[in-house]
Every structure is written in structure tokens, then in C-alpha cells.
Design an enzyme around this catalytic site. Structure first.
Site, short mmCIF file in Angstrom:
data_model
loop_
_atom_site.label_atom_id
_atom_site.label_comp_id
_atom_site.label_asym_id
_atom_site.label_seq_id
_atom_site.Cartn_x
_atom_site.Cartn_y
_atom_site.Cartn_z
N PRO A 101 0.88 -1.44 0.14
CA PRO A 101 0.24 0.31 0.19
C PRO A 101 0.69 0.93 0.28
O PRO A 101 1.50 1.13 1.00
CB PRO A 101 -0.74 -0.30 1.29
CG PRO A 101 -0.79 -1.81 1.32
CD PRO A 101 0.31 -1.96 0.80
N CYS A 102 0.30 1.78 -0.86
CA CYS A 102 1.32 3.54 -1.30
C CYS A 102 1.46 4.60 -1.30
O CYS A 102 1.20 6.07 -1.49
CB CYS A 102 2.09 3.21 -2.39
SG CYS A 102 -0.11 3.38 -3.64
N GLN A 103 -0.27 4.87 -0.22
CA GLN A 103 -0.56 6.21 0.28
C GLN A 103 0.12 7.04 1.00
O GLN A 103 -0.33 8.15 0.47
CB GLN A 103 -2.08 5.87 0.83
CG GLN A 103 -2.95 5.21 -0.02
CD GLN A 103 -2.91 3.83 -0.15
OE1 GLN A 103 -2.44 3.40 0.68
NE2 GLN A 103 -3.90 3.34 -0.36
N GLY A 104 0.93 6.73 2.00
CA GLY A 104 1.17 7.02 2.60
C GLY A 104 3.04 7.98 1.50
O GLY A 104 3.53 9.36 1.63
N PHE A 105 3.13 7.04 0.46
CA PHE A 105 3.69 8.18 -0.86
C PHE A 105 2.83 8.76 -1.78
O PHE A 105 3.87 8.82 -2.34
CB PHE A 105 5.19 6.65 -1.19
CG PHE A 105 5.39 6.22 -1.20
CD1 PHE A 105 6.59 6.55 0.69
CD2 PHE A 105 5.38 4.88 -0.54
CE1 PHE A 105 7.42 5.37 1.41
CE2 PHE A 105 5.84 3.23 0.57
CZ PHE A 105 6.66 4.40 1.08
#
Length: 450
Positions: A101-105
Site C-alpha cells: 500500500p502506497c498512500q503514504g508515498f
């Protein structure tokens, strides 16, 4: 007929998909010739959808941060034996693949350096270290390469190199536009192989596909009243005929009229006389008027929804968020010819999914599943690059496989948890704050909620 060299193996390499979602990465790797024998996905709704589309795959509904190498290899062995009864399990993986999961980036979010989901990148690395697959494919958003994430990114790459892997794709992102997808979607694809030789970069396609080409052959959902309460309908004779006369090569392959060049996936048994993933969204008259006044390729001022062009590609499709991040509705683009937002099937066409591939029957889950996934053509290109590192030239499969039970596509989160044997303590936690209310343009009907 040429004879394969002794260094080329005609067997199908074995892969496990971590953070699998509905299965975009799984599909692309299967199309390239991999046997994706197991998939890990912690959201039970998405895990059930994956199980429908890949019924022979072992789906493990677990939090990857809590998995051991033994957990993953155990699931892989069960899936391998299901695909190859009587064949000894090789006790190793040719590839470990996945997009943490990439939402932080992500540029679509706040790019939070302390977002706990950023740590999942290092859990992917940990499992590569523990399992030691011959190769791996790590997918993430372009934001991963930003300076503010230097520390976590370089830590990940340093550990992978220390584990014996040569890496490619660590310096710049790829755009799905260059891989036959009618959508601009920039992604980092890091490929690794044990040894001193890094895998080649994924090979790009020639030419680009427009939204008009992608949508060809799909009827208007407004012509079917059944789609107000269902996501599927049997097509009328005229729409079946229109579908069979598609001219776009891209749409012909997704519609199953022509074979996908080089496709080595298991053919699926499905009925092309049905339209699926096409539940209608109802709009107010005022919303329809605003959509009608919005030019192609422009943004509607009030809803901030983007209207798709006809002669070019789509912007990046977004996913919204799950219950653990506040249940935000994904912003769906406006159809280029009709004054409404696109259906899940239309979004899937913009992502490169074939029409046999199904998503959850609600618009909220269905659009999340498309928007969160890797476009299968991009995954397929990455998989083919790994095949060269593995020395495999897998053969195509001819025997058709049925899809799963359709009930898997309409499960609530609670019911899905029981069906896929999810562990309650590892499920996504539901955020208690009040979720954002969708705009009138996006607000689903009561039948679409869920």
C-alpha cells in the site's frame, strides 16, 4: 521449428502475489506465463474478489506484516498442489511480487513520512530476505523516489542488495501509457534477481490507446433499467452485434474477440453476451447539467471531477480509501459522451482488464479495486522481464478454467471475513471519524452502497 536451448525451461515458473487486491498483478504475471499459486490480501472483500477471478489460487486473507516465510510458502504449496495434483512441490518460489500500500508515498495523498503503511515496504523486503525467491517484482507509486523518502527507500534497496539481489528500476518511474494502457499512471517497478545480473527493464509497447478505442463496444448502461439494481445484464441482440464489430485492436482483445498476443494465461469460461461491472450511478438534474457544460478533458468546477477526452488517454484513476482510512469515495471521471460518471467496467477498460474479469458488485468497492490495482499490461511487461532472468519460456495453456462462485462478488465486509477465513485481529481497523460525504455527482444509490 526451432529447438529450445538447454538453458531455457519450458515449465511455468511459480509466483506468490503479496498485497494482491483484486488481482491486477496476478493477472499480468499469469498472462506472461507464471503460475501465481498464492495471493495475500488483508481486506476480505478484495480477497473474495481475487478468489473469484483466480479460483485455483490459494488466497490468504492476512496482514503481510504479520506473516512469516513459512506462512507464505505453506500457502504456495497448497496452491501449487491444487494446480498440479500429484506433482512434487519444489519448495521454492521463482518470484515474489506485489505492491505494498502506497498512500503514504502517493501524490494523491499527504505524502506522510510517518504513515504506518510505509513500513509495509520493509515487510515486503523482509519476506524477500526470508523466502529468497529467485526473482521479485516490487511496484509502488512514483512518489517513492522523492527526496523525503530517501531514508526508507535506500534502506529497502540496501537490504535487497545485501540479500544477494541485483536490482533494476530504482532510478525512475514507468508510465503505463507506454505499455498499451489508455491511462497516464506513473509507477516505480523495481525488479530483482539473485546474482550479479539485474533483470532488464520492462519492454515498452509501440503506440498509445485512446479512451474512445478503450470504450468501443460497451453499450450505454442507461439503456438497461436492470443496471439500477444490478451490476450485470444480458445484452440485447443489437448490442451483441455491435460488440462483435469492434475495430480497436485493444478493445477486441479485452472483449475476448481476438486473442491477446503472447497470452499464456488460463483461458476463462465466461459468457460474453452479458455486460458486467456496469451498475448505474444516479445523478441529480443539476449535476447532469453541470456535466453537460463540461468540455472534454476539463474539470467540472463544483465536483472537481475530470471529463475524459475521446482522442487521448485518461488521467490516473484513483481509488478512494477503505474503512481504515475514513471510507472516502473515489473520484470517478465523467464519461466523454454521456453526462454521467464512468462505470466499473469502463474504468477496467482504462486499466487493461479483460471483460471476463469481475469486481465487487457495488460501485464503491468496484472502483476501489480497479483504482488500487496494477494495470495488467504493465505487470505483464514486468513479468516478461523476469522470465528472461529465470531462463523460462513457459508454454501457453489451452484448457479453459471456470471462474468462482458469483456470490463472492457481493459479500459485505463481515460476510467476506467468514468466507475467506480472515483473522479478526488482522483486519483493517474501521476509522471512527465521520467519513467524507460524497458530492451529488458521486453519491451512490441505496442499491450501490456497501
Amino acid at each position: 521449428m526451432s529447438i529450445p536451448s538447454a538453458s531455457v525451461r519450458l515449465t511455468r515458473p511459480v509466483a506468490v502475489d503479496l498485497f494482491a487486491g483484486a488481482g491486477g498483478m496476478s493477472l499480468g504475471f499469469e498472462q506472461a506465463g507464471f503460475d501465481v499459486v498464492a495471493a495475500v490480501e488483508y481486506d476480505p472483500v478484495h480477497a473474495a474478489t481475487h478468489a473469484f477471478n483466480f479460483p485455483q489460487c490459494e488466497v490468504l486473507c492476512r496482514d503481510a506484516s504479520k506473516l512469516s516465510a513459512a506462512d507464505v510458502l505453506g500457502a504456495a504449496e497448497r496452491g501449487f498442489k491444487r494446480l498440479h495434483p500429484g506433482v512434487p512441490w519444489p519448495d521454492q518460489l521463482d518470484a515474489l511480487i506485489g505492491g505494498p500500500p502506497c498512500q503514504g508515498f502517493s501524490s494523491g495523498g499527504k505524502r506522510e513520512q510517518d504513515d504506518e503503511r510505509n513500513d509495509l515496504l520493509l515487510h515486503f523486503v523482509r519476506l524477500v530476505e526470508e523466502i529468497k525467491p529467485q526473482t521479485f517484482c516490487l511496484e509502488n507509486v512514483a512518489g517513492l523516489l522523492e527526496t523525503k523518502f530517501d531514508a526508507i527507500r535506500e534502506k529497502a534497496f540496501r537490504r535487497l542488495r545485501a540479500a544477494g539481489y541485483a536490482l533494476s528500476g530504482t532510478d525512475k518511474p514507468l508510465n503505463s501509457l507506454n505499455f498499451g494502457v489508455p491511462q497516464s499512471r506513473r509507477r516505480v517497478i523495481v525488479l530483482g534477481a539473485l546474482g550479479e545480473t539485474a533483470p532488464a527493464r520492462p519492454a515498452q509497447s509501440d503506440g498509445q490507446v485512446s479512451v474512445e478505442e478503450a470504450f468501443e463496444g460497451l453499450p450505454s448502461p442507461s439503456a438497461y433499467v436492470q443496471l439500477l439494481t444490478s451490476d450485470e445484464v444480458e445484452l440485447r441482440t443489437a448490442d451483441i452485434a455491435r460488440r462483435s464489430s469492434i475495430k480497436s485492436a485493444y478493445a477486441r482483445t479485452l472483449a475476448g474477440i481476438d486473442p491477446l498476443p503472447g497470452d499464456k494465461s488460463r483461458p476463462r469460461l465466461w459468457d460474453p453476451s452479458y455486460l458486467t461491472g456496469s451498475r448505474r450511478t444516479t445523478h441529480t438534474e443539476e449535476t447532469v447539467e453541470r456535466f453537460a457544460a463540461t468540455e472534454l478533458g476539463a474539470v467540472e468546477p463544483k465536483s472537481r471531477l475530470y471529463r475524459l477526452p475521446l482522442d487521448g488517454p485518461s488521467r490516473t484513476l484513483r481509488a478512494g480509501t477503505g474503512s481504515e482510512r475514513g471510507s472516502h469515495t473515489s473520484p470517478r471521471p465523467i464519461h466523454p459522451r454521456e453526462d454521467r460518471v464512468v462505470t466499473v467496467r469502463e474504468a477496467a477498460r482504462l486499466h487493461g482488464y479483460p471483460d471476463w474479469f469481475r469486481f465487487h458488485t457495488t460501485n464503491w468497492h468496484g472502483h476501489r479495486q480497479v483504482g488500487n490495482s496494477v494495470p495488467p499490461p504493465l505487470a505483464r511487461a514486468a513479468a516478461r522481464a523476469l522470465l528472461a532472468s529465470l531462463g523460462h519460456a513457459p508454454v501457453a495453456l489451452r484448457a479453459a478454467s471456470p471462474l468462482g462462485e458469483e456470490t463472492l462478488l457481493a459479500l459485505s465486509r463481515t460476510t467476506a471475513q467468514a468466507v475467506v477465513d480472515a483473522l479478526a485481529e488482522e483486519l483493517p481497523a474501521t476509522r471512527t471519524r465521520k467519513p467524507t460525504v460524497p458530492t451529488p455527482a458521486e453519491k451512490p444509490t441505496e442499491a450501490q452502497a456497501g
